[in-house]
Scaffold this active site. Structure first.
Site, PDB file in Angstrom:
ATOM      1  N   TYR A 215       0.734  -1.207  -0.086  1.00  0.00           N
ATOM      2  CA  TYR A 215      -0.088  -0.157  -0.125  1.00  0.00           C
ATOM      3  C   TYR A 215       0.847   1.163   0.227  1.00  0.00           C
ATOM      4  CZ  TYR A 215      -4.218  -2.953   1.256  1.00  0.00           C
ATOM      5  OH  TYR A 215      -4.638  -3.936   1.129  1.00  0.00           O
TER       6      TYR A 215
ATOM      7  N   LYS B 109       5.343 -13.952   3.810  1.00  0.00           N
ATOM      8  CA  LYS B 109       5.772 -14.723   2.430  1.00  0.00           C
ATOM      9  C   LYS B 109       7.147 -14.698   2.027  1.00  0.00           C
ATOM     10  CE  LYS B 109       4.064 -17.197  -0.946  1.00  0.00           C
ATOM     11  NZ  LYS B 109       3.518 -18.468  -0.836  1.00  0.00           N
TER      12      LYS B 109
ATOM     13  N   ASP C 164      -0.019 -18.198   2.675  1.00  0.00           N
ATOM     14  CA  ASP C 164      -1.154 -19.032   2.415  1.00  0.00           C
ATOM     15  C   ASP C 164      -1.497 -20.288   3.181  1.00  0.00           C
ATOM     16  OD1 ASP C 164       1.481 -19.378   1.945  1.00  0.00           O
ATOM     17  OD2 ASP C 164       1.400 -20.484   0.044  1.00  0.00           O
TER      18      ASP C 164
ATOM     19  N   ASP D 221      -4.772  -7.102   5.567  1.00  0.00           N
ATOM     20  CA  ASP D 221      -6.292  -6.698   5.135  1.00  0.00           C
ATOM     21  C   ASP D 221      -7.018  -7.785   4.633  1.00  0.00           C
ATOM     22  OD1 ASP D 221      -8.177  -4.800   4.315  1.00  0.00           O
ATOM     23  OD2 ASP D 221      -7.072  -4.123   2.593  1.00  0.00           O
TER      24      ASP D 221
END
Ligand code: NAD
Length: 365
Positions: free
Chosen positions: A123, A190, A223, A247
């Protein structure tokens, strides 16, 4: 008397704000609202989505309660919510998701708090439009530095993760865990793919975790985290994540406890605080007096606690939970009686107000 800046927002924003105001007023909270505009309403009046008047009010009151604001997909102005978070350095987005008695959902014992880094990551707002001169320059640079050939028919968005922002959000998550008697912090990342950016976040998380030996620390790749949350959410406690994963996972968490109509969030910085529902402006429901005002009311509960108005917060929370538990005067997303029909937004607010009055009469807070 405390002054609070209020942005009703777009779409369903004005109607859930009206419902929330009615309920807060019933608690007797001594608040003077400074109602200002942002988003489409501000575009119409001032020609900009985040006018100076709004910024000035928030600078002065330091506390902002806002409804959702529409951001068009792919085009139009940048997100006002993201701009507010960045302008006021509201670096910690705190989004609790807890099972509620009376709400039909797949799980009964969820009690999670997602703590999302709020100022950078995906963002950061550093984007390169297809075929722009800036994109052409970046393509040249990447060819030199990374030996990659990128087509000009491409758009690029950069994800920035810094040591400072990672350290302070992880520290915030651990401090939150200590203050709220939580047992575990899970760092979601990640770093197997984004080795440098998420790798840095993870490295700082490990460093900070060592300062809190009494809190269990663990790590999950995002994930896998998504799968774990829909299989056994009761095993998780506080999650700390870079911006985008937080988010997405908070909408997922909303789904675990009964939907987006319920979840509120706080955006906390060292000087300012902003409170808002997790959900967006749901334009298709705008003006229908149909949606659930609870997320906006819960945002007010979080704000009242921030303002140390604990009695008013408890009154509002207790009354809302009672109305949801009774399950009669609730909106369509919570209604599960075989006969009758769901309440509208204002009817649910009226019932919460009535419950507040009953609690006050009984002296039950
Ligand atoms: P949304 O959260 O507005 O709505 C998705 C769905 O969730 C709705 O169709 C509805 O089924 C349900 N829902 C949402 N709020 C509800 C409520 N109070 N009661 C009952 N059900 C509710 O998501 P979207 O449709 O993807 O986004 C619409 C707009 O909102 C977009 O412009 C987006 O950018 C914006 N948005 C703003 C914020 C914010 O201001 N903080 C957050 C998210 C999305």
């Amino acid at each position: 008397m405390v002054k609070v800046t209020l942005i009703p927002g777009d779409g369903i924003g004005p109607e859930i704000t009206e419902a929330m105001l009615k309920c807060v007023e019933a608690t007797g909270a001594d608040i003077q609202w400074e109602k200002v505009l942002a988003g489409s309403a501000a575009m119409e009046k001032y020609g900009v989505p985040l006018p100076e008047e709004t910024i000035t009010s928030f600078k002065k009151t330091r506390v902002l309660l806002k409804g959702p604001i529409t951001t068009s997909f792919g085009t139009g102005f940048r997100s006002v919510t993201v701009a507010l978070r960045q302008t006021f350095d509201l670096y910690a987005n705190v989004r609790p998701a807890k099972s509620i008695e009376g709400v039909e959902s797949k799980f009964k014992n969820v009690d999670l708090v997602i703590i999302r880094e709020n100022t950078e990551g995906s963002y950061s707002g550093i984007e390169f439009q297809k075929a722009s001169p800036e994109l052409k320059e970046l393509i040249q640079l990447l060819k030199r530095t990374h030996n990659v050939i990128i087509d000009e028919d491409t758009a690029i968005s950069l994800k920035k993760i810094s040591v400072k922002a990672s350290q302070r959000i992880v520290k915030f998550a651990f401090d939150y865990a200590v203050q709220h008697n939580r047992r575990k912090v899970t760092c979601v990342h990640k770093a197997n793919i984004h080795k440098f950016s998420d790798g840095l976040f993870l490295e700082e998380a490990r460093r900070i975790a060592q300062l809190y030996p009494d809190i269990v620390y663990e790590e999950k790749v995002v994930d896998n985290m998504a799968m774990q949350l829909v299989m056994k959410p009761e095993e998780y406690d506080v999650l700390v994540t870079p911006n985008l994963y937080g988010d997405i996972l908070s909408d997922l968490a909303a789904g675990l406890v009964g939907g987006l109509g319920l979840l509120a969030g706080a955006n906390i910085g060292s000087e300012y605080a902003m409170f808002e529902p997790v959900h967006g402006s749901a334009p298709k429901y705008a003006g229908l007096n149909k949606v659930n005002p609870t997320a906006m009311i819960n945002s007010a509960v979080m704000m009242l606690r921030h303002l140390k108005m604990f009695r008013e917060a408890e009154l509002l929370e207790k009354a809302t939970l009672k109305v949801i538990k009774d399950g009669v005067k609730v909106t369509y997303d919570l209604y599960n009686k075989p006969e009758g029909s769901p309440a509208g937004t204002m009817e649910m607010a009226d019932e919460i107000t009535r419950q507040i009055e009953l609690l006050l009469q009984k002296g039950d807070v």
